[in-house]
Motif scaffolding. Structure first.
Motif, PDB file in Angstrom:
ATOM      1  N   MET A   1       0.838  -1.195   0.000  1.00  0.00           N
ATOM      2  CA  MET A   1       0.000   0.000   0.000  1.00  0.00           C
ATOM      3  C   MET A   1       0.868   1.237   0.000  1.00  0.00           C
ATOM      4  SD  MET A   1      -3.039  -0.406   2.796  1.00  0.00           S
ATOM      5  CE  MET A   1      -4.273  -1.705   2.658  1.00  0.00           C
ATOM      6  N   LEU A   2       0.464   2.250  -0.756  1.00  0.00           N
ATOM      7  CA  LEU A   2       0.987   3.601  -0.614  1.00  0.00           C
ATOM      8  C   LEU A   2      -0.080   4.402   0.106  1.00  0.00           C
ATOM      9  CD1 LEU A   2       2.898   2.563  -2.891  1.00  0.00           C
ATOM     10  CD2 LEU A   2       2.845   4.874  -3.835  1.00  0.00           C
ATOM     11  N   ALA A   3       0.316   5.101   1.150  1.00  0.00           N
ATOM     12  CA  ALA A   3      -0.688   5.792   1.969  1.00  0.00           C
ATOM     13  C   ALA A   3      -0.089   7.030   2.622  1.00  0.00           C
ATOM     14  CB  ALA A   3      -1.227   4.845   3.047  1.00  0.00           C
ATOM     15  N   PRO A   4      -0.933   8.004   2.964  1.00  0.00           N
ATOM     16  CA  PRO A   4      -0.456   9.128   3.780  1.00  0.00           C
ATOM     17  C   PRO A   4       0.019   8.619   5.137  1.00  0.00           C
ATOM     18  CG  PRO A   4      -2.648   9.565   2.859  1.00  0.00           C
ATOM     19  CD  PRO A   4      -2.362   8.114   2.638  1.00  0.00           C
ATOM     20  N   GLU A   5       1.022   9.271   5.697  1.00  0.00           N
ATOM     21  CA  GLU A   5       1.576   8.816   6.975  1.00  0.00           C
ATOM     22  C   GLU A   5       0.516   8.725   8.061  1.00  0.00           C
ATOM     23  OE1 GLU A   5       5.273   9.867  10.027  1.00  0.00           O
ATOM     24  OE2 GLU A   5       4.917  11.103   8.242  1.00  0.00           O
ATOM     25  N   GLU A   6      -0.414   9.683   8.074  1.00  0.00           N
ATOM     26  CA  GLU A   6      -1.416   9.723   9.139  1.00  0.00           C
ATOM     27  C   GLU A   6      -2.453   8.603   9.038  1.00  0.00           C
ATOM     28  OE1 GLU A   6      -2.811  12.638   5.906  1.00  0.00           O
ATOM     29  OE2 GLU A   6      -0.923  12.035   6.872  1.00  0.00           O
ATOM     30  N   LYS A   7      -2.455   7.851   7.929  1.00  0.00           N
ATOM     31  CA  LYS A   7      -3.421   6.764   7.752  1.00  0.00           C
ATOM     32  C   LYS A   7      -2.846   5.395   8.102  1.00  0.00           C
ATOM     33  CE  LYS A   7      -6.761   9.328   5.934  1.00  0.00           C
ATOM     34  NZ  LYS A   7      -8.089   9.472   6.562  1.00  0.00           N
ATOM     35  N   ILE A   8      -1.551   5.305   8.301  1.00  0.00           N
ATOM     36  CA  ILE A   8      -0.900   4.009   8.463  1.00  0.00           C
ATOM     37  C   ILE A   8      -1.417   3.252   9.686  1.00  0.00           C
ATOM     38  CG2 ILE A   8       1.291   2.861   8.966  1.00  0.00           C
ATOM     39  CD1 ILE A   8       1.048   3.623   6.073  1.00  0.00           C
ATOM     40  N   THR A   9      -1.541   3.931  10.810  1.00  0.00           N
ATOM     41  CA  THR A   9      -1.989   3.252  12.039  1.00  0.00           C
ATOM     42  C   THR A   9      -3.384   2.668  11.870  1.00  0.00           C
ATOM     43  OG1 THR A   9      -0.637   4.708  13.425  1.00  0.00           O
ATOM     44  CG2 THR A   9      -2.447   3.548  14.502  1.00  0.00           C
ATOM     45  N   LEU A  10      -4.291   3.434  11.282  1.00  0.00           N
ATOM     46  CA  LEU A  10      -5.657   2.959  11.064  1.00  0.00           C
ATOM     47  C   LEU A  10      -5.677   1.787  10.099  1.00  0.00           C
ATOM     48  CD1 LEU A  10      -8.715   3.384  11.526  1.00  0.00           C
ATOM     49  CD2 LEU A  10      -8.683   4.970   9.577  1.00  0.00           C
ATOM     50  N   LEU A  11      -4.931   1.890   9.030  1.00  0.00           N
ATOM     51  CA  LEU A  11      -4.872   0.793   8.056  1.00  0.00           C
ATOM     52  C   LEU A  11      -4.313  -0.474   8.685  1.00  0.00           C
ATOM     53  CD1 LEU A  11      -3.536   2.892   5.060  1.00  0.00           C
ATOM     54  CD2 LEU A  11      -5.683   1.597   5.033  1.00  0.00           C
ATOM     55  N   LEU A  12      -3.253  -0.333   9.452  1.00  0.00           N
ATOM     56  CA  LEU A  12      -2.637  -1.490  10.091  1.00  0.00           C
ATOM     57  C   LEU A  12      -3.587  -2.133  11.101  1.00  0.00           C
ATOM     58  CD1 LEU A  12      -0.119  -3.214  10.277  1.00  0.00           C
ATOM     59  CD2 LEU A  12       0.815  -1.593  11.933  1.00  0.00           C
ATOM     60  N   GLN A  13      -4.345  -1.308  11.789  1.00  0.00           N
ATOM     61  CA  GLN A  13      -5.312  -1.819  12.760  1.00  0.00           C
ATOM     62  C   GLN A  13      -6.340  -2.724  12.080  1.00  0.00           C
ATOM     63  OE1 GLN A  13      -7.431   1.239  14.985  1.00  0.00           O
ATOM     64  NE2 GLN A  13      -9.255  -0.047  15.087  1.00  0.00           N
ATOM     65  N   HIS A  14      -6.888  -2.282  10.965  1.00  0.00           N
ATOM     66  CA  HIS A  14      -7.914  -3.075  10.276  1.00  0.00           C
ATOM     67  C   HIS A  14      -7.320  -4.282   9.568  1.00  0.00           C
ATOM     68  CE1 HIS A  14     -11.468  -0.568  10.991  1.00  0.00           C
ATOM     69  NE2 HIS A  14     -10.643   0.468  10.917  1.00  0.00           N
ATOM     70  N   LEU A  15      -6.125  -4.145   9.037  1.00  0.00           N
ATOM     71  CA  LEU A  15      -5.482  -5.292   8.397  1.00  0.00           C
ATOM     72  C   LEU A  15      -5.136  -6.373   9.411  1.00  0.00           C
ATOM     73  CD1 LEU A  15      -3.137  -3.375   5.926  1.00  0.00           C
ATOM     74  CD2 LEU A  15      -4.977  -4.929   5.264  1.00  0.00           C
TER      75      LEU A  15
END
Length: 296
Positions: A256-270
């Motif tokens: 994934m390419l993502a904004p830095e501020e979205k990484i924690t949320l994305l990792l949580q759901h993954l």
């Protein structure tokens, strides 16, 4: 002397066999001392040779043979790597680039970056991994003709999130599921997607680039059965703010390419998926091949 080569993530969707991105996982080769025979110390597993059969040294030999050079000495080397093997992160390409540089240094060849890339493409077969391993950042390249052409670029500030499954997926197996030919209409459609992908990457429009990644017509739809996590990975990315998602190289790594501020949320759901594998929060490597205490 120490040679450092980054991992790479190739294709970015529709940029099949031509686009790659360097990321901050590294292969390191250290030249320790002269020895009676070539020896490579590593902890990469029993299937990785420690002698002249190692890809590092077969690459070195191929370069020396092409340049009609010979080394009078052999060396004791140390190889260490945090690049997962056979996972679509350029582990083999990093060794090829390191082997070319090892030959360059030990035989005092004075190779230019362009010569190194041409040699790497001859050995690897295509430039999508070896080019960013050499140059760093984003590289769009072609070796379809006798001359290798490469365009280097930087992406806007972003982070990468990789899921690396526990299972290996050999490039040979991943290529076997691809069609031998595309119709003229299919080729035109696939190329149009790739063209917009390249334009959006070079203009810094990661939103459009992400849309083009999922519209790839060259390889992902054929390989998706080999990586069953891809559909859910992409859906989570789209839902929670990633720019785009794609199959890294031949897979099975998903990126994934993502904004830095979205990484924690994305990792949580993954992480809720309980997939068998590891997640890596990565950054783009901007340096590419590095040599410490160069002999040149």
């Amino acid at each position: 002397m120490k040679i450092i080569v980054p991992a790479t993530s190739a294709n970015l969707g529709a940029g099949f066999d031509s686009i790659g991105l360097a990321v901050n996982l590294y292969l390191t080769i250290e030249v320790l001392e002269k020895a009676e025979a070539w020896r490579i110390d590593h902890d990469l597993g029993v299937n990785i040779p420690t002698d002249e059969k190692n890809l590092l040294l077969t690459t070195l030999s191929a370069v020396l043979a092409q340049k009609k050079q010979h080394l009078s000495a052999k060396y004791h080397l140390k190889m260490s790597s945090d690049i997962p093997l056979a996972r679509g992160l350029g582990s083999s390409s990093s060794v090829i680039v390191a082997g070319i540089e090892l030959a360059n240094q030990l035989a005092q060849l004075g190779l230019s970056d362009e010569e190194k890339l041409a040699l790497a493409c001859q050995i690897e077969g295509h430039p999508d991994n070896v080019a960013p391993a050499l140059y760093g950042n984003l590289v769009i390249a072609s070796s379809a003709t006798k001359e290798v052409r490469a365009i280097k670029a930087k992406l806007p500030q972003c982070k990468l999130l990789a899921f690396v499954p526990d299972k290996e997926l050999k490039t040979v197996a991943s290529r076997q599921v691809l069609p031998e030919t595309l119709s003229y209409a299919q080729a035109v459609a696939a190329s149009a997607v790739a063209n917009v992908l390249v334009a959006s990457l070079l203009s810094g429009d990661l939103v459009t680039a992400g849309q083009m990644m999922k519209e790839d017509l060259f390889h992902e739809k054929y390989r998706s059965a080999l990586v069953p996590e891809l559909a859910a990975f992409r859906e989570i990315g789209q839902t929670y703010g990633a720019y785009g998602t794609y199959l890294s190289g031949a897979g099975p790594t998903l990126m994934m390419l993502a904004p830095e501020e979205k990484i924690t949320l994305l990792l949580q759901h993954l992480s809720e998926k309980n997939w068998q594998g590891c997640f890596y929060e990565l950054e783009i490597d901007s340096k590419g091949l590095q040599v410490e205490k160069s002999l040149l």
